[in-house]
Write an enzyme that holds these catalytic residues in place. Sequence first.
Site, PDB file in Angstrom:
ATOM      1  N   ASN A  44      24.371  28.358  19.327  1.00  0.00           N
ATOM      2  CA  ASN A  44      24.005  27.657  20.562  1.00  0.00           C
ATOM      3  C   ASN A  44      24.894  26.423  20.696  1.00  0.00           C
ATOM      4  OD1 ASN A  44      22.872  26.106  22.563  1.00  0.00           O
ATOM      5  ND2 ASN A  44      20.762  26.303  21.831  1.00  0.00           N
ATOM      6  N   CYS A  96      21.063  21.596  27.432  1.00  0.00           N
ATOM      7  CA  CYS A  96      21.805  22.856  27.615  1.00  0.00           C
ATOM      8  C   CYS A  96      22.021  23.200  29.084  1.00  0.00           C
ATOM      9  CB  CYS A  96      21.093  23.997  26.910  1.00  0.00           C
ATOM     10  SG  CYS A  96      20.879  23.682  25.158  1.00  0.00           S
ATOM     11  N   HIS A 112      22.955  31.071  29.345  1.00  0.00           N
ATOM     12  CA  HIS A 112      23.088  30.140  28.225  1.00  0.00           C
ATOM     13  C   HIS A 112      22.805  30.909  26.926  1.00  0.00           C
ATOM     14  CE1 HIS A 112      22.645  26.930  25.479  1.00  0.00           C
ATOM     15  NE2 HIS A 112      21.329  26.911  25.478  1.00  0.00           N
TER      16      HIS A 112
END
Length: 360
Positions: free
Chosen positions: A285, A115, A255
Amino acid sequence: MANHNAVVTGYGFHAPSRIVTNRDFEKMVDTSDEWITTRTGIKERHFAADGESTSTLAIRAAKVALERAHMRPADLDLIVVGSASPDYLFPATACIVQSALGAEHAGAFDVEAACTSFISALAIANGMILGGTARNALVIGAETLSRLLDFTDRTTCVLFGDGAGAVVLEASNASVGVESAVLHADGSKGELLLVRAGGTRMPASKETVEQGQHFIRMQGGEVFKLAVKSMCDAAEEALAAAGVTGDDIDLLVPHQANLRIIDAVARRLHFPPEKVFVNIQHYGNTSAASIPIALSEAAEQGRLHKGDRVLLAAFGGGFTWGAAVMEWWGVPIPDRREKGLVGRAARTVDDLLERVRLPG
Ligand code: ACO
């Protein structure tokens, strides 16, 4: 030397059209809309259709960003794709994007830091522009994580989504642009979040497929504990490196992994909700794609304006984490050609300085 002159001149994102809601998941695994919403903030996510993949999503996002930047693919010097779910082990997804766009003069490679991939790709592109090896870069975060999900594992399958976001980064003396970018890693914690099979340590086999070893496995609670601290530490480091404080930041774009993590980070950094961008409810996500999707949506929704200062922060598998501070520009450089800002990449710093006057 402070980072003064790699500026975002275009941005865009693409989410596949298929939307899967929490209610849809109630029919697949033992879960509920209530559990997913209260534990994560996610209400729905987008999943790629057959025939779509990380590169096709990346290409669509890239085209929007290039259009906004008024940049022809042939004028690109560099394409960097951040992704943990590339089309292939190789060739790089960036090369597939390069070919599809007709970016005939661009170098292209992928960056994998889960990520944190987008901030990593941004840091590399920024460094190459400042160092004079590229005049500009198309920086993409793109994922098709749905292909790595075990739809019998309720602890992971409800969390992730597919999508892509892109920015065009260019040398310019029009804005301070990227002011700082910091990256960190702790490889000893790799087991917390991984796809075990399909690489060279555990090649794909009948057994690995039967055992579901090619799916994402995560110790969510452990990841959660590290996420808040690592994002806050990186954010504070990036602020200090840029010589600014949280008060100087107009928008925090974190994020999007879990709303509780975002809220905890915002609280600890003393950011009020109106200075934090959240869109996890619609996308889940999306790993490397989450920050460039969020940046693009924030700009489209009028939450991000030319001249605003943005703080990005991410964490992910690896374990990796990082943050960046930049002044948002978001519009094309008006007279790029007159300024000699297209064409051959500078080969030396002198060459670069000759064509782009740096402030001070
Ligand atoms: N539906 C219903 N119940 C569930 C579900 C589900 N989808 N998933 C787990 N549960 C259950 C568990 O089995 C457990 O039940 P038990 O008490 O009977 O054993 C209970 O819910 C609580 O489970 P926890 O794991 O303790 O739940 P928690 O509150 O920690 O939330 C979550 C889990 C959402 C995964 C959280 O830990 C988290 O967000 N962690 C961070 C994950 C993350 O950010 N990952 C992305 C990293 S970025 C990257 O690199 C990809």
